[in-house]
Design an enzyme around this catalytic site. Structure first.
Site, PDB file in Angstrom:
ATOM      1  N   LYS A  78       0.864  -1.185   0.000  1.00 16.97           N
ATOM      2  CA  LYS A  78       0.000   0.000   0.000  1.00 16.97           C
ATOM      3  C   LYS A  78       0.890   1.221   0.000  1.00 16.97           C
ATOM      4  CE  LYS A  78      -4.485   1.035   0.560  1.00 16.97           C
ATOM      5  NZ  LYS A  78      -5.673   0.331   0.094  1.00 16.97           N
ATOM      6  N   GLY A 130     -24.403   3.330   4.591  1.00 16.19           N
ATOM      7  CA  GLY A 130     -23.615   3.825   3.466  1.00 16.19           C
ATOM      8  C   GLY A 130     -24.137   3.290   2.149  1.00 16.19           C
ATOM      9  N   VAL A 131     -24.673   4.196   1.330  1.00 16.67           N
ATOM     10  CA  VAL A 131     -25.190   3.775   0.017  1.00 16.67           C
ATOM     11  C   VAL A 131     -24.406   4.492  -1.086  1.00 16.67           C
ATOM     12  CG1 VAL A 131     -27.488   3.062   0.757  1.00 16.67           C
ATOM     13  CG2 VAL A 131     -27.094   5.461   0.217  1.00 16.67           C
ATOM     14  N   GLY A 132     -23.083   4.412  -0.991  1.00 16.29           N
ATOM     15  CA  GLY A 132     -22.202   4.980  -2.006  1.00 16.29           C
ATOM     16  C   GLY A 132     -22.065   4.004  -3.167  1.00 16.29           C
ATOM     17  N   HIS A 133     -20.834   3.914  -3.697  1.00 10.34           N
ATOM     18  CA  HIS A 133     -20.615   3.065  -4.875  1.00 10.34           C
ATOM     19  C   HIS A 133     -21.026   1.622  -4.621  1.00 10.34           C
ATOM     20  CE1 HIS A 133     -17.964   6.477  -5.973  1.00 10.34           C
ATOM     21  NE2 HIS A 133     -18.462   6.198  -7.159  1.00 10.34           N
ATOM     22  N   VAL A 134     -20.482   1.020  -3.563  1.00 10.13           N
ATOM     23  CA  VAL A 134     -20.782  -0.392  -3.297  1.00 10.13           C
ATOM     24  C   VAL A 134     -22.187  -0.533  -2.702  1.00 10.13           C
ATOM     25  CG1 VAL A 134     -20.088  -2.488  -2.100  1.00 10.13           C
ATOM     26  CG2 VAL A 134     -18.340  -0.901  -2.919  1.00 10.13           C
TER      27      VAL A 134
END
Ligand code: NAD
Length: 353
Positions: free
Chosen positions: A80, A179-183
């Site tokens: 990383k 959380g209703v973002g991208h994923v």
């Protein structure tokens, strides 16, 4: 405490710090393991308070990538990188070109990709200086947005955990989705299609309204998501959702979602187990995204196009690996996160043999 006895250092092959004053770059590239293949993991740009904070984050994240890649069955090790800086105000092409030179100097021991604060456009700048970059757009091997693949893996994982904890499919089961973002957005659609009832929260009102309109989900305030009546809690926002304050409030028997580092501490994983909850280890259930990125790395290395069938097969395999974690945890009467860590270490050790 010195670098070598920091708990986060555990087994790192190399930790590399680079500075380019003209470009304003300060970056740390941590290579945890190249046993299974070149280390792969994204680049995070964050305004860390100190170099020590950046180092600790890089070490923690790179070891997690070794474990994630091993459990996803990829011929990749873990690494990383972190860039110290504010991604809203301090990004320049020169900075990412300098970062690309840093990656290049490791000679392919580390492949970089997107993470928090870093976009495909930034990676295009890095690509001018190194070929060891995935997550680019507009070439035959490009893997595109990993979120739908991550969501599919998480969906299958939730279905499996519900089968194990409740002996039923998803029809009529309530999932509390943080959380209703991208994923989270893709996951909501899949859960809805499978007949699950959704209770959702997010700090982004637009995303919330869109998901609720598509799925009939009930919206609650961010802090209220821990108190709702739901069989499943699915963390798909930031890390640390399961902590001493929230654990006692959860009503269901399953914790399974996309977020990285869901357990605030390893001890909370033990507490979750003692409370009788089934936890899908985060870096196992959310491995779909890195599988997608791995397909791009393989394609770039071999000069071949993106291979969707390869991704699908790895995703099927990931579901079996999660099932194995749950089986071993049940047989041994031990927490799933401990079993997953053990299995990851075993896979890396086997690669060393
Ligand atoms: P995202 O940024 O698109 O979505 C996160 C959502 O969480 C956003 O809509 C944000 O508004 C919301 N959020 C932030 N703080 C919140 C809070 N306190 N309460 C409720 N909602 C809050 O990110 P993503 O790509 O959907 O990833 C979600 C999680 O999954 C992250 O932890 C990420 O590291 C992890 N993950 C993502 C992928 C991937 O393929 N995108 C792969 C593996 C892991």
């Amino acid at each position: 405490m010195t670098l070598f006895d920091s708990p986060a250092f555990e087994g790192h092959e190399g930790v590399h710090a680079f500075c380019d004053e003209a470009a304003g770059l300060k970056t740390i590239i941590a290579v945890h393991s190249t046993t299974l293949g070149p280390a792969a993991g994204g680049c995070r740009m964050w305004p860390y308070e100190s170099a020590e904070a950046a180092l600790t984050d890089a070490l923690r994240l790179s070891r997690a990538m070794s474990f994630k890649n091993a459990m996803a069955g990829l011929e990749l090790g873990g690494g990383k990188s972190v860039i110290i800086g504010d991604s809203r105000t301090q990004k320049t092409p020169a900075l990412f070109q300098a970062f690309g030179r840093s990656v290049e100097s490791l000679g392919g021991r580390y492949w970089t990709a997107e993470d928090v604060g870093v976009s495909p456009d930034d990676l295009m700048e890095a690509r001018k200086e190194t070929r060891f970059v995935a997550g680019l757009e507009g070439h035959a091997a490009a893997s595109g947005d990993p979120s739908p693949v991550t969501a599919e893996g998480v969906f299958r994982g939730i279905r499996l955990c519900v089968e194990r904890a409740y002996g039923q499919d998803l029809n009529g089961v309530t999932v509390a989705l943080q959380g209703v973002g991208h994923v989270g957005g893709y996951l909501a659609d899949k859960l809805h299609a499978a007949g699950a009832k959704l209770i959702v929260t997010d700090v982004n009102q637009t995303a919330l309204r869109e998901v609720a309109a598509r799925t009939g989900a009930t919206i609650v305030a961010p802090d209220a998501i821990f108190d709702v009546e739901a069989e499943v809690f699915a963390p798909c926002a930031l890390g640390g959702a399961i902590n001493v304050e929230t654990l006692g409030r959860l009503k269901g028997r399953v914790v399974a979602g996309a977020a990285n580092n869901q357990l605030a501490t390893p001890e909370i994983g033990r507490a979750l187990f003692d409370k009788g909850l089934l936890y899908a280890p985060d870096y196992v259930i959310n491995g779909g995204g890195i599988i997608n990125v791995a397909a791009e790395i393989l394609g770039l290395e071999a000069g071949l196009a993106f291979d969707q069938a390869w991704v699908d097969a790895k995703l099927d395999r990931l579901a079996l690996t999660l099932a194995e974690v749950l089986d071993r945890a049940a047989a041994d009467g031990r927490p799933t996160h401990e079993i997953a860590n053990e299995m990851a270490r075993e896979r890396i050790a086997a690669g060393r043999g």
